[in-house]
Enzyme design. Structure first.
Site, PDB file in Angstrom:
ATOM      1  CG  HIS A  58      -1.909  -1.073   1.275  1.00 19.26           C
ATOM      2  ND1 HIS A  58      -2.909  -1.197   0.339  1.00 19.26           N
ATOM      3  CD2 HIS A  58      -2.074  -2.107   2.141  1.00 19.26           C
ATOM      4  CE1 HIS A  58      -3.653  -2.257   0.629  1.00 19.26           C
ATOM      5  NE2 HIS A  58      -3.161  -2.823   1.714  1.00 19.26           N
ATOM      6  CG  HIS A 220      -7.361  -5.120   0.652  1.00 15.11           C
ATOM      7  ND1 HIS A 220      -7.833  -4.790   1.907  1.00 15.11           N
ATOM      8  CD2 HIS A 220      -6.022  -4.943   0.690  1.00 15.11           C
ATOM      9  CE1 HIS A 220      -6.815  -4.453   2.675  1.00 15.11           C
ATOM     10  NE2 HIS A 220      -5.710  -4.524   1.972  1.00 15.11           N
TER      11      HIS A 220
END
Length: 332
Positions: A58, A220
């Site tokens: 991320h 996600h």
């Protein structure tokens, strides 16, 4: 699915990216065993310290926000996976400088499991640790059930404001209270045109057709039931602004911090066009943007989309948002 990425052996991804982070940013941080990213000046800290944790993949969150005025230790897990509780407990012990620790955890199942277990592990050590959970994704459940909301890019203003309050000499209860005030007064909504692939397995995290987008994508690719035909930047901005205003119950004359966070494959051109309409639309409603950031803060590999985050601001929070900080990927 075949991927095109500049990587070496997939199993070494986290190790190698953290080595690269440390090599490129040695003035701010160092990486120690078990994927602990540590503020280079932590040992000099005579104040409350800030710890967070989360999966890799991320970037720049959360390792890229370690440094002066934000995070003191970021514990990094494997791709999209939380680090283990023992490592998190070790980080809390390592961070404590006698003034207490504020532990910021994003609300995802693995993170919460590790975070809660780590808190139990350190109880007997006499360290004062206060956990603050970020849970601001409005697409998953209503605000009345905020404990089940996912944590998205809202963690970044919490890091920034809590870090500034700690640097200002606030005690651990005060820093945690300020961090909680941010967490309680923010809301985020994510939109995607295309999902990402897992950089180790190549699995698609979400699949959308060429004429579809999803408002409420989550982090996600969890999705929030907001699939629709692709809309213009202005239309998308207005839909998302309206939803965030409603969630926060914002009124005319209020002030906000607005973040447009690129998810990984959305150009800065697109993000700025979205921000432009947000500012115009908010002004029409009498809501003032007093702080902002446009760019990538928390990505999901090559996901095409962005997260829009609003934080209701007051003079105290704005002062801390504007306070100096020096980290690899956020400086004031």
């Amino acid at each position: 699915m075949k991927m095109k990425k500049f990587i070496n052996e997939p199993e070494n991804l986290t190790e190698e990216l953290l080595e690269g982070l440390a090599m490129a940013n040695g003035e701010y941080l160092q990486v120690e065993e078990n994927h602990m990213v540590i503020n280079r000046k932590l040992d000099e800290a005579d104040r409350v310290t800030i710890v967070t944790m989360g999966g890799s993949g991320h970037e720049p969150c959360c390792s890229g926000f370690v440094g002066e005025g934000m995070v003191d230790i970021g514990v990094i897990g494997d791709i999209f996976a939380a680090p283990g509780p023992q490592i998190c407990a070790d980080a809390l012990r390592r961070a404590d400088k006698g003034k207490g620790v504020v532990y910021i955890v994003l609300n995802h199942a693995g993170d919460m499991l590790s975070g809660n277990m780590a808190m139990k592990m350190i109880r007997k050590d006499g360290i004062q640790v206060i956990k603050v959970v970020t849970q601001e994704d409005i697409s998953s459940v209503p605000r009345s059930d905020a404990g089940n909301r996912r944590g998205l890019v809202g963690c970044v203003p919490v890091y920034k404001i809590a870090g500034a309050a700690a640097a200002d000499g606030k005690n651990v209860e005060e820093v945690a209270e300020i961090a909680q005030k941010v967490a309680d007064n923010m809301a985020t909504l994510a939109v995607a045109l295309r999902g990402a692939t897992h950089p180790i397995t190549g699995a698609e995290l979400a699949t959308l057709s060429e004429d579809e987008m999803e408002i409420g994508m989550g982090q996600h690719g969890e999705g929030g039931g907001g699939r629709t035909k692709v809309k213009t930047a202005n239309e998308t901005a207005e839909i998302m602004v309206d939803a965030l205003i409603q969630d926060l119950q914002l009124q005319s004359s209020e002030k906000i911090l607005l973040l447009i966070n690129g998810s990984g494959a959305t150009t800065l051109m697109e993000q700025l066009i979205v921000f432009r309409r947000c500012k115009q639309y908010l002004e029409e409603k009498g809501i003032e943007i007093v702080g902002s950031h446009v760019g990538e803060l928390l990505t999901v590999q090559e996901q095409a989309g962005f997260q829009m985050c609003m934080v209701r601001m007051d003079d105290e929070l704005l002062n801390y948002w504007n306070a100096p900080c020096k980290t690899p990927y956020f400086k004031m």
